[in-house]
Design a protein around this motif. Structure first.
Motif, PDB file in Angstrom:
ATOM      1  N   ARG A  53       0.847  -1.197   0.000  1.00 16.87           N
ATOM      2  CA  ARG A  53       0.000   0.000   0.000  1.00 16.87           C
ATOM      3  C   ARG A  53       0.879   1.243   0.000  1.00 16.87           C
ATOM      4  NH1 ARG A  53      -2.055  -1.680   5.460  1.00 16.87           N
ATOM      5  NH2 ARG A  53      -0.551  -0.851   6.923  1.00 16.87           N
ATOM      6  N   ASP A  54       0.266   2.377  -0.387  1.00 18.29           N
ATOM      7  CA  ASP A  54       1.019   3.634  -0.514  1.00 18.29           C
ATOM      8  C   ASP A  54       2.250   3.455  -1.391  1.00 18.29           C
ATOM      9  OD1 ASP A  54      -0.823   4.766   1.172  1.00 18.29           O
ATOM     10  OD2 ASP A  54       0.424   4.569   2.963  1.00 18.29           O
ATOM     11  N   ASN A  55       2.102   2.680  -2.477  1.00 16.31           N
ATOM     12  CA  ASN A  55       3.199   2.486  -3.421  1.00 16.31           C
ATOM     13  C   ASN A  55       4.460   1.907  -2.773  1.00 16.31           C
ATOM     14  OD1 ASN A  55       3.911   2.674  -6.124  1.00 16.31           O
ATOM     15  ND2 ASN A  55       5.124   4.516  -5.758  1.00 16.31           N
ATOM     16  N   GLY A  56       4.272   1.130  -1.760  1.00 18.89           N
ATOM     17  CA  GLY A  56       5.429   0.509  -1.110  1.00 18.89           C
ATOM     18  C   GLY A  56       5.006  -0.722  -0.333  1.00 18.89           C
ATOM     19  N   LEU A  57       6.008  -1.394   0.186  1.00 14.15           N
ATOM     20  CA  LEU A  57       5.752  -2.612   0.948  1.00 14.15           C
ATOM     21  C   LEU A  57       5.739  -2.260   2.429  1.00 14.15           C
ATOM     22  CD1 LEU A  57       5.451  -5.610   0.085  1.00 14.15           C
ATOM     23  CD2 LEU A  57       7.862  -5.899   0.680  1.00 14.15           C
ATOM     24  N   THR A  58       4.597  -2.509   3.084  1.00 16.54           N
ATOM     25  CA  THR A  58       4.523  -2.305   4.526  1.00 16.54           C
ATOM     26  C   THR A  58       4.772  -3.647   5.204  1.00 16.54           C
ATOM     27  OG1 THR A  58       3.014  -0.419   4.401  1.00 16.54           O
ATOM     28  CG2 THR A  58       3.030  -1.657   6.451  1.00 16.54           C
ATOM     29  N   SER A 102       0.204  -5.778  25.527  1.00 18.96           N
ATOM     30  CA  SER A 102       0.074  -7.067  24.836  1.00 18.96           C
ATOM     31  C   SER A 102       1.195  -7.315  23.834  1.00 18.96           C
ATOM     32  CB  SER A 102      -1.287  -7.162  24.154  1.00 18.96           C
ATOM     33  OG  SER A 102      -1.452  -6.086  23.283  1.00 18.96           O
ATOM     34  N   GLY A 103       2.107  -6.352  23.660  1.00 22.50           N
ATOM     35  CA  GLY A 103       3.231  -6.635  22.782  1.00 22.50           C
ATOM     36  C   GLY A 103       3.815  -5.414  22.097  1.00 22.50           C
ATOM     37  N   THR A 104       4.729  -5.699  21.193  1.00 23.85           N
ATOM     38  CA  THR A 104       5.436  -4.666  20.438  1.00 23.85           C
ATOM     39  C   THR A 104       5.172  -4.916  18.965  1.00 23.85           C
ATOM     40  OG1 THR A 104       7.201  -4.602  22.081  1.00 23.85           O
ATOM     41  CG2 THR A 104       7.728  -3.707  19.916  1.00 23.85           C
ATOM     42  N   LYS A 105       4.861  -3.844  18.222  1.00 20.54           N
ATOM     43  CA  LYS A 105       4.676  -3.989  16.787  1.00 20.54           C
ATOM     44  C   LYS A 105       5.477  -2.901  16.084  1.00 20.54           C
ATOM     45  CE  LYS A 105       0.649  -5.401  15.152  1.00 20.54           C
ATOM     46  NZ  LYS A 105      -0.786  -5.314  14.813  1.00 20.54           N
ATOM     47  N   LEU A 106       6.273  -3.313  15.120  1.00 21.75           N
ATOM     48  CA  LEU A 106       7.060  -2.367  14.338  1.00 21.75           C
ATOM     49  C   LEU A 106       6.546  -2.413  12.906  1.00 21.75           C
ATOM     50  CD1 LEU A 106       9.477  -0.435  14.494  1.00 21.75           C
ATOM     51  CD2 LEU A 106      10.941  -2.347  13.880  1.00 21.75           C
ATOM     52  N   ARG A 107       6.121  -1.251  12.403  1.00 21.05           N
ATOM     53  CA  ARG A 107       5.560  -1.177  11.041  1.00 21.05           C
ATOM     54  C   ARG A 107       6.521  -0.341  10.188  1.00 21.05           C
ATOM     55  NH1 ARG A 107       0.938   1.102  12.404  1.00 21.05           N
ATOM     56  NH2 ARG A 107       0.118  -0.921  13.025  1.00 21.05           N
ATOM     57  N   MET A 108       6.944  -0.904   9.063  1.00 21.34           N
ATOM     58  CA  MET A 108       7.976  -0.253   8.250  1.00 21.34           C
ATOM     59  C   MET A 108       7.525  -0.181   6.799  1.00 21.34           C
ATOM     60  SD  MET A 108      11.092  -2.491   9.885  1.00 21.34           S
ATOM     61  CE  MET A 108      10.201  -4.041   9.660  1.00 21.34           C
ATOM     62  N   LEU A 109       7.699   0.969   6.183  1.00 26.03           N
ATOM     63  CA  LEU A 109       7.319   1.139   4.777  1.00 26.03           C
ATOM     64  C   LEU A 109       8.583   1.285   3.935  1.00 26.03           C
ATOM     65  CD1 LEU A 109       5.176   1.634   2.557  1.00 26.03           C
ATOM     66  CD2 LEU A 109       5.237   4.063   3.180  1.00 26.03           C
ATOM     67  N   VAL A 110       8.729   0.367   2.975  1.00 26.35           N
ATOM     68  CA  VAL A 110       9.903   0.353   2.096  1.00 26.35           C
ATOM     69  C   VAL A 110       9.425   0.461   0.656  1.00 26.35           C
ATOM     70  CG1 VAL A 110      11.910  -0.990   1.349  1.00 26.35           C
ATOM     71  CG2 VAL A 110      11.117  -1.168   3.700  1.00 26.35           C
ATOM     72  N   GLY A 111      10.143   1.244  -0.138  1.00 26.63           N
ATOM     73  CA  GLY A 111       9.803   1.285  -1.562  1.00 26.63           C
ATOM     74  C   GLY A 111       9.847   2.688  -2.108  1.00 26.63           C
ATOM     75  N   ALA A 112       9.671   2.775  -3.415  1.00 27.07           N
ATOM     76  CA  ALA A 112       9.779   4.057  -4.105  1.00 27.07           C
ATOM     77  C   ALA A 112       8.724   5.032  -3.608  1.00 27.07           C
ATOM     78  CB  ALA A 112       9.625   3.834  -5.603  1.00 27.07           C
ATOM     79  N   ASP A 113       9.087   6.312  -3.595  1.00 30.40           N
ATOM     80  CA  ASP A 113       8.148   7.340  -3.167  1.00 30.40           C
ATOM     81  C   ASP A 113       7.058   7.545  -4.217  1.00 30.40           C
ATOM     82  OD1 ASP A 113       7.069   9.438  -1.704  1.00 30.40           O
ATOM     83  OD2 ASP A 113       9.074  10.014  -1.028  1.00 30.40           O
ATOM     84  N   ALA A 114       5.843   7.790  -3.738  1.00 26.62           N
ATOM     85  CA  ALA A 114       4.721   7.960  -4.658  1.00 26.62           C
ATOM     86  C   ALA A 114       4.846   9.226  -5.502  1.00 26.62           C
ATOM     87  CB  ALA A 114       3.413   7.991  -3.886  1.00 26.62           C
ATOM     88  N   ALA A 115       5.549  10.224  -4.980  1.00 27.76           N
ATOM     89  CA  ALA A 115       5.654  11.534  -5.639  1.00 27.76           C
ATOM     90  C   ALA A 115       6.066  11.387  -7.086  1.00 27.76           C
ATOM     91  CB  ALA A 115       6.648  12.419  -4.913  1.00 27.76           C
TER      92      ALA A 115
END
Ligand SMILES: Nc1ncnc2c1ncn2[C@@H]1O[C@H](COP(=O)(O)OP(=O)(O)OP(=O)(O)O)[C@@H](O)[C@H]1O
Ligand SMILES: [Mg+2]
Length: 115
Positions: A53-58, A102-115
């Protein structure tokens, strides 16, 4: 896990360099979950999910442990550890850390910018 991330990155058309960055940040996050989160002694599961999503891999890495804040955030220049989160910050377009009882979640977005 690395092959899974690489396959998903390539399936969605990311360049080799971006696919490698995705593998690297996922590796750092899973290593943290194993070493510092619930993955070590308690044998609780670690989850890794990949969504385009958002032109990248989350990539989301979750564990059931408790995040331990450490100061300072920047390690001393001769320290051999404490680099993982800094690497993740530099190699992602966005990264968010969610911590709760209840835990730890790390969300990372990798990939080309949508601009
Ligand atoms: N999933 C997690 N659960 C609990 N604490 C975490 C988690 N991820 C990171 N931390 C905390 O944040 C600190 C910094 O993480 P970071 O990955 O930058 O360094 P490190 O894992 O100590 O060393 P390195 O990654 O360089 O081998 C860790 O030492 C730990 O205290
Ligand atoms: Mg680490």
């Amino acid at each position: 896990m690395r092959q899974f991330i690489r396959r998903r990155a390539k399936d969605h058309g990311l360049e080799d360099g971006e696919a490698f960055q995705a593998q690297l940040v996922a590796t750092e996050a899973v290593t943290n979950a194993m070493r510092h989160g619930s993955g070590g002694g308690t044998r609780m599961p670690i989850s890794v999910t990949c969504v385009w999503r958002d032109n990248g891999l989350t990539i989301e890495v979750g564990d059931r442990g408790r995040f331990q804040h450490r100061d300072p955030v920047e390690p001393p220049s001769d320290a051999t550890g404490g680099r993982g989160l800094g690497l993740i910050e530099r190699l992602t377009r966005r990264f968010e850390l969610e911590t709760s009882d209840s835990g730890t979640k790390l969300r990372m977005l990798v990939g080309a910018d949508a601009a």
